[in-house]
Design a protein around this motif. Sequence first.
Motif, PDB file in Angstrom:
ATOM      1  N   ILE A 162       0.859  -1.179   0.000  1.00 47.68           N
ATOM      2  CA  ILE A 162       0.000   0.000   0.000  1.00 47.68           C
ATOM      3  C   ILE A 162       0.897   1.232   0.000  1.00 47.68           C
ATOM      4  N   ARG A 163       0.719   2.094  -0.991  1.00 43.54           N
ATOM      5  CA  ARG A 163       1.513   3.324  -1.069  1.00 43.54           C
ATOM      6  C   ARG A 163       0.757   4.435  -0.345  1.00 43.54           C
ATOM      7  N   ILE A 164       1.376   4.995   0.686  1.00 42.92           N
ATOM      8  CA  ILE A 164       0.770   6.063   1.478  1.00 42.92           C
ATOM      9  C   ILE A 164       1.377   7.384   1.023  1.00 42.92           C
ATOM     10  N   PRO A 165       0.573   8.294   0.466  1.00 40.34           N
ATOM     11  CA  PRO A 165       1.111   9.530  -0.125  1.00 40.34           C
ATOM     12  C   PRO A 165       1.709  10.475   0.915  1.00 40.34           C
ATOM     13  N   PRO A 166       2.537  11.405   0.464  1.00 34.50           N
ATOM     14  CA  PRO A 166       3.057  12.435   1.358  1.00 34.50           C
ATOM     15  C   PRO A 166       1.914  13.157   2.076  1.00 34.50           C
ATOM     16  N   GLY A 167       2.115  13.433   3.351  1.00 35.67           N
ATOM     17  CA  GLY A 167       1.107  14.152   4.129  1.00 35.67           C
ATOM     18  C   GLY A 167       0.102  13.260   4.807  1.00 35.67           C
ATOM     19  N   GLN A 168       0.004  12.017   4.406  1.00 38.82           N
ATOM     20  CA  GLN A 168      -0.917  11.077   5.044  1.00 38.82           C
ATOM     21  C   GLN A 168      -0.137  10.145   5.972  1.00 38.82           C
ATOM     22  N   GLY A 169      -0.816   9.676   7.006  1.00 39.87           N
ATOM     23  CA  GLY A 169      -0.144   8.796   7.951  1.00 39.87           C
ATOM     24  C   GLY A 169       0.741   9.582   8.906  1.00 39.87           C
ATOM     25  N   GLU A 170       1.967   9.104   9.107  1.00 40.00           N
ATOM     26  CA  GLU A 170       2.880   9.705  10.071  1.00 40.00           C
ATOM     27  C   GLU A 170       4.270   9.853   9.468  1.00 40.00           C
ATOM     28  N   GLY A 171       5.118  10.616  10.152  1.00 37.67           N
ATOM     29  CA  GLY A 171       6.533  10.610   9.837  1.00 37.67           C
ATOM     30  C   GLY A 171       7.147   9.318  10.339  1.00 37.67           C
ATOM     31  N   THR A 172       8.364   9.025   9.898  1.00 40.83           N
ATOM     32  CA  THR A 172       9.001   7.779  10.288  1.00 40.83           C
ATOM     33  C   THR A 172       9.211   7.731  11.799  1.00 40.83           C
ATOM     34  N   ASN A 173       8.939   6.576  12.383  1.00 34.51           N
ATOM     35  CA  ASN A 173       9.127   6.388  13.812  1.00 34.51           C
ATOM     36  C   ASN A 173       9.289   4.903  14.096  1.00 34.51           C
ATOM     37  N   HIS A 174       9.591   4.573  15.317  1.00 36.84           N
ATOM     38  CA  HIS A 174       9.637   3.156  15.709  1.00 36.84           C
ATOM     39  C   HIS A 174       9.277   3.032  17.182  1.00 36.84           C
ATOM     40  N   GLY A 175       8.835   1.846  17.572  1.00 41.06           N
ATOM     41  CA  GLY A 175       8.562   1.557  18.967  1.00 41.06           C
ATOM     42  C   GLY A 175       9.770   0.919  19.617  1.00 41.06           C
ATOM     43  N   SER A 176       9.537   0.235  20.727  1.00 39.06           N
ATOM     44  CA  SER A 176      10.616  -0.460  21.418  1.00 39.06           C
ATOM     45  C   SER A 176      11.119  -1.626  20.573  1.00 39.06           C
ATOM     46  N   ARG A 177      12.355  -2.000  20.801  1.00 40.61           N
ATOM     47  CA  ARG A 177      12.894  -3.169  20.115  1.00 40.61           C
ATOM     48  C   ARG A 177      12.176  -4.435  20.584  1.00 40.61           C
ATOM     49  N   PHE A 178      12.023  -5.377  19.678  1.00 37.68           N
ATOM     50  CA  PHE A 178      11.362  -6.635  20.023  1.00 37.68           C
ATOM     51  C   PHE A 178      11.878  -7.738  19.106  1.00 37.68           C
ATOM     52  N   ASP A 179      11.601  -8.974  19.486  1.00 40.28           N
ATOM     53  CA  ASP A 179      11.982 -10.110  18.643  1.00 40.28           C
ATOM     54  C   ASP A 179      10.972 -10.202  17.505  1.00 40.28           C
ATOM     55  N   ALA A 180      11.371  -9.727  16.339  1.00 42.23           N
ATOM     56  CA  ALA A 180      10.453  -9.594  15.206  1.00 42.23           C
ATOM     57  C   ALA A 180      10.486 -10.828  14.323  1.00 42.23           C
ATOM     58  N   VAL A 181       9.330 -11.244  13.876  1.00 43.63           N
ATOM     59  CA  VAL A 181       9.240 -12.333  12.899  1.00 43.63           C
ATOM     60  C   VAL A 181       9.331 -11.719  11.501  1.00 43.63           C
TER      61      VAL A 181
END
Length: 308
Positions: A162-181
């Motif tokens: 899904i392509r989210i256009p400029p101005g929609q959604g959020e700026g880049t961010n991240h949560g806490s580190r976790f064991d990701a699948v």
Amino acid sequence: MRSILYCLFICSFFPGAFAQAQDTPRKLISVLIVDGFSNHDWKQTSLMTKRILEESGRFTVSISTAPGTVDDTGWASWNPEFEEYDVVIQNTNNIQNPALRWPRRVEERLEKYVRAGGGLYILHSANNAFPQWEAYNQMIGLGWRPKETGYALEIDSAGRIIRIPPGQGEGTNHGSRFDAVIHILHRHPINEGYPEAWKTASMELYRYARGPAENITILSAARDSVTGNIWPVEWVVRYGKGNVYVSSMGHLWKGDTYPISYRCIGFQTTMIRAAEWLGTGRVTYPIPANFPTGDAVSVRAESVKLAY
């Protein structure tokens, strides 16, 4: 005796090392790591990356350290010769000091190198760097950028982008580190033979990474542990005749010492295979028997530290 013990150590953790010793000697892939400034522990990151690659028996690695302040007189003579190497690993990040940039002549040299067919590895927070460098944004495809800048790519439950256009959604961010699948989205020489899903330890998942998102192939994605949304983890970008590999794996913060994220067998294997593909266009490094599964991480013992 020390030589025998060292050989046993290498073979236990890098199964391909012994196999290679029995083959006809191969030409080593030359790698240049560029570092010098970052909000992460760039010194340890570079030295551990160098050791991981060189222990595989496929690379020779040099490091070029840029001056660390804007007014350093060393900028006049700092001019890494990218074209002398098969792969360049970018490990600088000026997110906390936007004025701290490479000289324009060095930027142009990297652009020319990749356009002509060079391989560029963007290591973790290096995709946070240089938002005003237009060609860099093109090369990395997606980076740590504000909400108004570029497209973000999200993955739906069916694996569609899904392509989210400029101005929609959020700026880049991240949560806490976790064991990701890590879920494979696109089969590629880097991940050929990997399980459809495998777990990596203590990873930062970037939400809403943004950029031009052109000539880009998303290799893998992970589900955010907080929101449940799915975001890219690794991708490759075609830039001219060259290739760029980008991944949010490889986080190493100040105060960490050989963290579990770097001890992850999946991360180390992927780093080696990505660098080999960037340097040669193919991958021969084998998948170790202790590669992680979708249910469990697999890490080198904490006591088995990389010397640096």
